[in-house]
Motif scaffolding. Structure first.
Motif, PDB file in Angstrom:
ATOM      1  N   TRP A 188     -10.786   2.138  10.044  1.00 62.62           N
ATOM      2  CA  TRP A 188     -10.245   3.250  10.825  1.00 62.62           C
ATOM      3  C   TRP A 188      -9.524   2.741  12.071  1.00 62.62           C
ATOM      4  N   LYS A 200      -6.259   1.063  11.263  1.00 62.58           N
ATOM      5  CA  LYS A 200      -5.343   1.940  10.509  1.00 62.58           C
ATOM      6  C   LYS A 200      -5.154   1.484   9.061  1.00 62.58           C
ATOM      7  N   THR A 201      -6.227   0.935   8.467  1.00 60.92           N
ATOM      8  CA  THR A 201      -6.199   0.528   7.060  1.00 60.92           C
ATOM      9  C   THR A 201      -7.334   1.208   6.306  1.00 60.92           C
ATOM     10  N   LEU A 202      -7.620   2.452   6.676  1.00 64.17           N
ATOM     11  CA  LEU A 202      -8.775   3.137   6.108  1.00 64.17           C
ATOM     12  C   LEU A 202      -8.615   3.393   4.603  1.00 64.17           C
ATOM     13  N   ILE A 203      -7.435   3.720   4.152  1.00 60.50           N
ATOM     14  CA  ILE A 203      -7.254   4.003   2.716  1.00 60.50           C
ATOM     15  C   ILE A 203      -7.472   2.734   1.880  1.00 60.50           C
ATOM     16  N   PRO A 204      -6.873   1.597   2.206  1.00 60.90           N
ATOM     17  CA  PRO A 204      -7.186   0.400   1.410  1.00 60.90           C
ATOM     18  C   PRO A 204      -8.650  -0.023   1.495  1.00 60.90           C
ATOM     19  N   ALA A 250     -11.215   2.028   1.915  1.00 57.55           N
ATOM     20  CA  ALA A 250     -11.968   2.980   1.099  1.00 57.55           C
ATOM     21  C   ALA A 250     -11.793   2.685  -0.386  1.00 57.55           C
ATOM     22  N   VAL A 251     -10.581   2.378  -0.791  1.00 58.54           N
ATOM     23  CA  VAL A 251     -10.347   2.023  -2.194  1.00 58.54           C
ATOM     24  C   VAL A 251     -11.112   0.750  -2.547  1.00 58.54           C
ATOM     25  N   TRP A 260     -13.015  11.961  -0.201  1.00 57.22           N
ATOM     26  CA  TRP A 260     -12.017  11.892   0.866  1.00 57.22           C
ATOM     27  C   TRP A 260     -10.694  11.351   0.334  1.00 57.22           C
ATOM     28  N   LEU A 261     -10.754  10.301  -0.490  1.00 58.54           N
ATOM     29  CA  LEU A 261      -9.519   9.761  -1.076  1.00 58.54           C
ATOM     30  C   LEU A 261      -8.838  10.796  -1.968  1.00 58.54           C
ATOM     31  N   ARG A 302      -6.813  13.317  -0.094  1.00 60.59           N
ATOM     32  CA  ARG A 302      -5.520  12.846   0.399  1.00 60.59           C
ATOM     33  C   ARG A 302      -4.416  13.081  -0.624  1.00 60.59           C
TER      34      ARG A 302
END
Length: 135
Positions: free
Chosen positions: A32, A35-39, A41-42, A90-91, A94
């Motif tokens: 978080w 700013k790399t929360l999506i990678p 989380a994946v 959450w993913l 999005r």
């Protein structure tokens, strides 16, 4: 009583399970803040899937060290399931904009394994040998 046992009695979790939760929270916070929360989380979801696959592979053994690894991985995946389900939801949010579809996916992720487990327990219907009823 050892301090590890006191923690387990107080929280219901072993020390390594608490450390796993703290590690996942730290990884999510780092994702978080950078700013790399999506990678991140994946990556956590893929790590969970790999752990489940390894658990299934090691549980084929009936005894020995490999079975102990399978049992450990089973406990690990059980501990980690809820967090991974929330990250996956959450993913999904999005990508999917429909709140009803997100609600159905969330209910399926949270209640699905419990319902499946209850339905798959005993298909014979013979409960007399396991649970005698006194009259």
């Amino acid at each position: 009583m050892k301090w590890q046992q006191r923690i387990q009695v107080a929280t219901g979790l072993t020390c390594w399970q608490i450390m796993l939760h703290l590690m996942v929270v730290c990884v999510v916070l780092v994702g978080w803040k950078t700013k790399t929360l999506i990678p991140v989380a994946v990556g956590l979801c893929l790590l969970y899937v790999a752990t489940v696959i390894l658990m299934f592979a090691f549980q084929r053994f009936h005894s020995g060290k490999l079975r102990n690894i399978g049992d450990f991985l089973e406990e690990l995946t059980t501990t980690w399931y809820f967090g991974t389900a929330m990250i996956a939801l959450w993913l999904l949010s999005r990508v999917v904009e429909n709140n009803w579809l997100l609600l159905a996916a969330g209910l399926a992720m949270i209640a699905g394994p419990a319902i499946y487990s209850l339905l798959a327990k005993d298909k014979s219907g013979d409960f007399a040998t396991k649970h005698p009823v006194r009259r």
